[in-house]
Design an enzyme around this catalytic site. Sequence first.
Site, PDB file in Angstrom:
ATOM      1  CD  GLU A  16    -131.377  74.466 -39.580  1.00 45.20           C
ATOM      2  OE1 GLU A  16    -132.034  73.992 -38.638  1.00 45.20           O
ATOM      3  OE2 GLU A  16    -130.164  74.282 -39.728  1.00 45.20           O
TER       4      GLU A  16
ATOM      5  CD  GLU B 166    -129.829  77.476 -36.380  1.00 45.71           C
ATOM      6  OE1 GLU B 166    -129.263  78.154 -35.509  1.00 45.71           O
ATOM      7  OE2 GLU B 166    -129.697  76.245 -36.479  1.00 45.71           O
TER       8      GLU B 166
ATOM      9  CG  ASN C 132    -126.373  75.258 -39.688  1.00 44.48           C
ATOM     10  OD1 ASN C 132    -125.166  75.448 -39.639  1.00 44.48           O
ATOM     11  ND2 ASN C 132    -127.029  74.429 -38.894  1.00 44.48           N
TER      12      ASN C 132
ATOM     13  CD  GLU D 133    -129.230  68.345 -42.227  1.00 41.80           C
ATOM     14  OE1 GLU D 133    -129.699  69.403 -41.825  1.00 41.80           O
ATOM     15  OE2 GLU D 133    -128.341  67.699 -41.604  1.00 41.80           O
TER      16      GLU D 133
ATOM     17  NE  ARG E  46    -127.945  63.189 -39.196  1.00 41.25           N
ATOM     18  CZ  ARG E  46    -127.713  64.442 -38.866  1.00 41.25           C
ATOM     19  NH1 ARG E  46    -126.822  64.732 -37.932  1.00 41.25           N
ATOM     20  NH2 ARG E  46    -128.373  65.428 -39.454  1.00 41.25           N
TER      21      ARG E  46
ATOM     22  CG  ASP F  71    -131.782   4.598 -20.402  1.00 37.49           C
ATOM     23  OD1 ASP F  71    -131.010   5.347 -19.765  1.00 37.49           O
ATOM     24  OD2 ASP F  71    -132.262   3.560 -19.927  1.00 37.49           O
TER      25      ASP F  71
ATOM     26  CG  ASP G  98    -141.810   8.600  -6.705  1.00 32.77           C
ATOM     27  OD1 ASP G  98    -141.622   9.834  -6.812  1.00 32.77           O
ATOM     28  OD2 ASP G  98    -141.515   7.951  -5.686  1.00 32.77           O
TER      29      ASP G  98
ATOM     30  CE  LYS H 167    -136.703   4.527 -14.776  1.00 35.35           C
ATOM     31  NZ  LYS H 167    -135.939   4.406 -16.026  1.00 35.35           N
TER      32      LYS H 167
ATOM     33  CG  HIS I 207    -135.985   0.211 -18.989  1.00 35.62           C
ATOM     34  ND1 HIS I 207    -135.439   0.812 -20.097  1.00 35.62           N
ATOM     35  CD2 HIS I 207    -135.176   0.538 -17.937  1.00 35.62           C
ATOM     36  CE1 HIS I 207    -134.364   1.492 -19.736  1.00 35.62           C
ATOM     37  NE2 HIS I 207    -134.166   1.341 -18.434  1.00 35.62           N
TER      38      HIS I 207
ATOM     39  CG  HIS J 267    -129.837  -0.187 -17.701  1.00 35.78           C
ATOM     40  ND1 HIS J 267    -129.241   0.870 -18.355  1.00 35.78           N
ATOM     41  CD2 HIS J 267    -131.030   0.277 -17.241  1.00 35.78           C
ATOM     42  CE1 HIS J 267    -130.047   1.923 -18.289  1.00 35.78           C
ATOM     43  NE2 HIS J 267    -131.134   1.593 -17.619  1.00 35.78           N
TER      44      HIS J 267
ATOM     45  CB  THR K 140    -132.824  10.203 -12.016  1.00 30.22           C
ATOM     46  OG1 THR K 140    -131.619   9.639 -12.519  1.00 30.22           O
ATOM     47  CG2 THR K 140    -132.660  11.694 -11.851  1.00 30.22           C
TER      48      THR K 140
END
Length: 980
Positions: free
Chosen positions: A98, A111, A113, A119, A164, A365, A471, A534, A564, A566, A699
Site C-alpha cells: 500500500e 505497509e 498487508n 477489495e 461494501r 357533502d 362563515d 346554504k 343548497h 339537506h 362548521t
Amino acid sequence: EVLFNQASGEASAAFGDGRCFIERFVQGPRHVEVQCLGDGTGAVVHLYDRDCSVQRRHQKVVEMAPATGLTDKTRQALFDDSVRLLSAAKYKNAGTVEFLVDSMGRHYFIEVNPRVQVEHTVTEEVTGVDIVQNQIRIAAGATLDDLGLRQENITTLGYAMQCRVTTEDPSDNFRPDTGTIDVFRMPGGMGIRIDDGPGFPGAKITPHYDSLLAKITSRATTRRDAAAKLVRALREFRVRGVTTNKSFLLNLLEHPIFLASTVDTGFIADHPELLVPVASQDRAQKLLRFIGHIVVNGPAPALGAVGDAPSAVDPMIPQVEERAPPTEEEAPSLREIYLTQGPQAFAKAVRDNEGLLIMDTTWRDAHQSLLATRVRTKDILNIAEPTSRALRNAYSLECWGGATFDVAMRFLRECPWERLGLLREAVPNIPFQMLLRGANAVGYTSYPDNVVHEFSKLAVTHGMDVFRVFDSLNYLENMRLGIDAVGEAGGIVEAAIGYTGDVSNPDRGFYDLEYYLNLVDSIKSTGAHVLAIKDMAGLLKPAAAELLVSSLREAHPDLPIHVHTHDTAGTGVASMLAAARAGADVVDCATDALSGTTSQPALGAMVAATAGTPLDTGIRLEEAMTVNDYWEEARGLYAPFESGQKSGSADVYVHEMPGGQYTNLLFQSNQLGLTGQWSHVKKAYAAANRLLGDIIKVTPSSKVTGDLAQFMVANDLTEADVLEQAETLSFPKSIIEYFQGYLGIPPNGFPEPLRTQVLKGKKIKGTNISCFEGRPGAEMPPYDFVANRTALEEKWGAAGISDADVLSHAMYPAVYDDFMVEKSKYGAISCLDTRTFLSGMEVDQELSVTLEAGKQLFIKLVGVGKPNAEGVVDVRFELNGQSRTVHVTDETVASTAVSKARALPEVAGSVGAPMPGVVVQTLVKMGDRVAAGDPLVVLSAMKMETNVKAPVGGKVVSCVVNPGEQVTAGDLVVEIDEHA
C-alpha cells in the site's frame, strides 16, 4: 518542536522509551495499492493496482481497479517497488503493498498487508486471476510457474469497482443497526458480482459481528460504466428490516466530481452532502406491513368502522359514451368560459343559462352526511371519467374542502392536495367546487390572513374553480377575508349565507326575511360572483324557499343564486323545485344512491322532474343512472360507516342539526360512551343552541353546539344546570373559545351573563384580554412560511415537503405530523382497494395492487402466526411470487391491562375525567397549590379539547395521569387536599 517534545515525553512516561516514529505529511493523497502473489522462492508477480482513495476515517468505502489518473512512470514505479520488496523478503501467498500518491505523482510506502483483502474482487475481475484459489494452491506448495502465473501473461481488461453494503446508518454517524431482515433480494446481471455475508430473509443482525452484509462488484469497459452498473445493482438490491448505507453509496457513486475525476482520501470529509439520506420508497414492504396490521388488529378505532363488514361485491365501473365535441355554434362549457374569460363571464353565463343547473355533491357533502366523510379517493377516481361525461352540463362537482380536508389526512391517510390534483386530471371539463370556511379556511379556528390567501392560491393552481365561501356565524368580516383571498387567487367567489330559522314563519324570531335581504346586500358589495343559500340542516321548507329566493331575485336580478339544502325532513326535492321556480339558477343534488335523509335531494329525481320543462337540467337521466349504478354498489364498501338511519325525520325543525354533522355526531357520541342516548343528544343540541344564543350552525359553530350538547348529556346537565353552574364547569375548549370570539361575533351577539361566567378569570393565550372584539385573525401575526417550511424539512426531509405540505401543517399541525408518521410507516396506502383498507385479507386470498402505471404487485396472504412472548405476530405473504414476512404487534396481547383508580364523587378534591379521551398535557404536579377553577389537565377526544379544572382550592396530592394516556369518564386524574 514543542509538540514533538510533548509526544516524546508522553511516550517515555507510558512506555519508558521516548522515541517517536515520524511519518511524512502528504497533502491530499490518493491511496493506491498493488496486489501481489509470491511463492516463497523469491518469485513475485503483481496483479496491477487498485485505487482505494474513497475512505471514511481511513476505512475504505469504494475500491477501483485499475487506478486512473496515474502516469505510466508512477504506475511502473509502484509495481517495481512492490515486487522488489516482496522478492527480497521471499514473500509467500497473497499480499498487498500500500502507498500514498501525492498530486505530483510521488509515492510513499505505507505497509504490506499480508492477507487477502476485502477489495481483492476488483483485481480478480480485471485480471481474471482467482486470488483465493491461487493462494490456497501456493500454501499447498505450488510455485508461480506451476500455476502458470508469469508477469508477461498477466494483463487487465476494462474496469472494476466495488462497494461494501453494511448495516450502518450514514445519517447517524454510521451507527450500526440491528434487527431482523425481512427482505433480502440481491441484484444480478451482466458485469455484477456479489460476495454475500449474513444476509437472508429472517436473518437476525446482532451488534456482535461485523456490519458487512455484502460486497457488490461491477465490471465494465470504462470507469463511468462500471459506476453506472454499480448504481443499478444498488438500486435493485432490496434489504428491509435494518438500515443500510445504500443511500450513502448511491450519493457517492453519482456525485459529479467522483464520476469526472480522481479523488483523494479527503473526498468524503469534504462533501458532507454525501451523508444526506436518500429516502427509500420501500412501498411494497410498507404496504404489506399495513395489510398485516389490519389482519392482526383491524382498523384503528378512531376510524369508526364499527358497522357491518364491507360488501363482498366489487363495484362495476360503467361506460358512458363520449358525445361529439361541440360545434363552433354551440356555447362553450362553463369551465371553458371561466378559464378563458374569467369569473365574471362565468357568472353571466350561469345567469344566461335557460334551464336549471345542478351541482353534484356526491364527491363531498353527500358522503360527509351519510358516511362520516370516509369515501376514499380511489373509489371516486374509478367513476371520474364516466361522471365527466354524464354530468358534462353540470354547474359543478363539489369534491373538496370542508371536512374532507382533515379527514383525508386524519383517517384515510391520504393527502387532500393529491386528491384534488388527481381528480382534476381525470375530470378536466366540469368546474370543481369546494367549501371554504371564510377566515377558518378548511379548519375549525381562525388563521393568520396570509394562510387563507396562500391556501386559496394553491387551491386554484391545483385545479379548484368555484369556492363556496361562508362563515359559520354569518359574520361578514370573516367572510370578507375568504372572499378577498379567492378573488385575488382568480377563483370564482360563491358567497354563501347560512340559513337557519324559517322565513315563512313570522313568529320564528331574529332570522327573518329582512335579516337575509340585508345580509345579501352587504355580501354583494364584497364583489362576490355568485350567491349561495346554504341550508345546512334542511330547514328551508318549500314555501320559505319560494319566498326567500323570489325576494332575492327581485332585489338582485343579475346575481346568480345557488341553493343548497339537506333532505333530512324529506322535503328536499320539493324545496329545490320551489327555489328553481322562484328564480334560483343552481340547486344541489347527490346521486340517488347517496341522497336523501341527511344528504342532498336525489339528482335523478330533479333531472326527471324538470326534463322537458323550462327548468330542464341538460343532464340525460339514463347517463346519470349509469353513474348511480356504480355508487349503489360502492356504498356497500362503506357499510362500516353507515349510521343506521332508516328514514328522514322532521325533528330537524326542532334540533336544527346540520346534515353534514348528523352522522359524525352520532358516531362521536357512541365513542364518548353515549350509546343509546342519541335522542337525548338531539334534545341537548337544541338546548345548547339556545345557550349559545340561537346561532347559525355550520362548521365550526355546529361543532361548538355539538360539543356542548355532548358535554351536557355526558355530565347529566340540563339547560338550567349550565346557567347555574357555568363558573365552575370544565367546559370543552371549543365552548370557551367560542365565547372568547375565536369564531367571530354571532348575529345576536353573545348571551350574557353566560359569556362572562364562562370566561371568568380566563385570558386569551399570549394576551391580557379575555375575548376578541372583532375578527380574530386580524390580530394574529403573519404565518412564517419560510421558518415553518425549514422546520418541516428538517423533520421530514426536504425532498418530501412541498407548498401543500406547509399549508396542511399550518392548519392542522398535529394531524399533519400524525399523517406523516403513518406515511413513513406504511407508505401511500391509497392504492389499496377499500375492502382491504378496512378489513385486510383472508388466508390464501390473492390481491392485485397497482402502485403506479407499469408497477403492479401480486399479493397473497399465506398465513398468520400466533403472538410470541412480546405479542408479535408473523404475517406471511407472497409478493410477486417471493416470500415476505412482516412482524405485527398484536395490540390486544402486547398491552397490559391496568385497573385505573376512579374518582370519588363524594370527595371534592378527587378530580375525575369528565369524559373519555387522551391526556394531552398535565399542568400540575404533586405539591403545587391550586385555586378553584385552575386548569389541571388537558384532555382530547374526537377533536375536542377540554381543560379539567380544580373544583376546589388546595394542595395537589397527586397527578396520576401522563400525556398520551387513555382515560375513561370518571377515571381519577388529580387529587387535591383542600385542607392542606
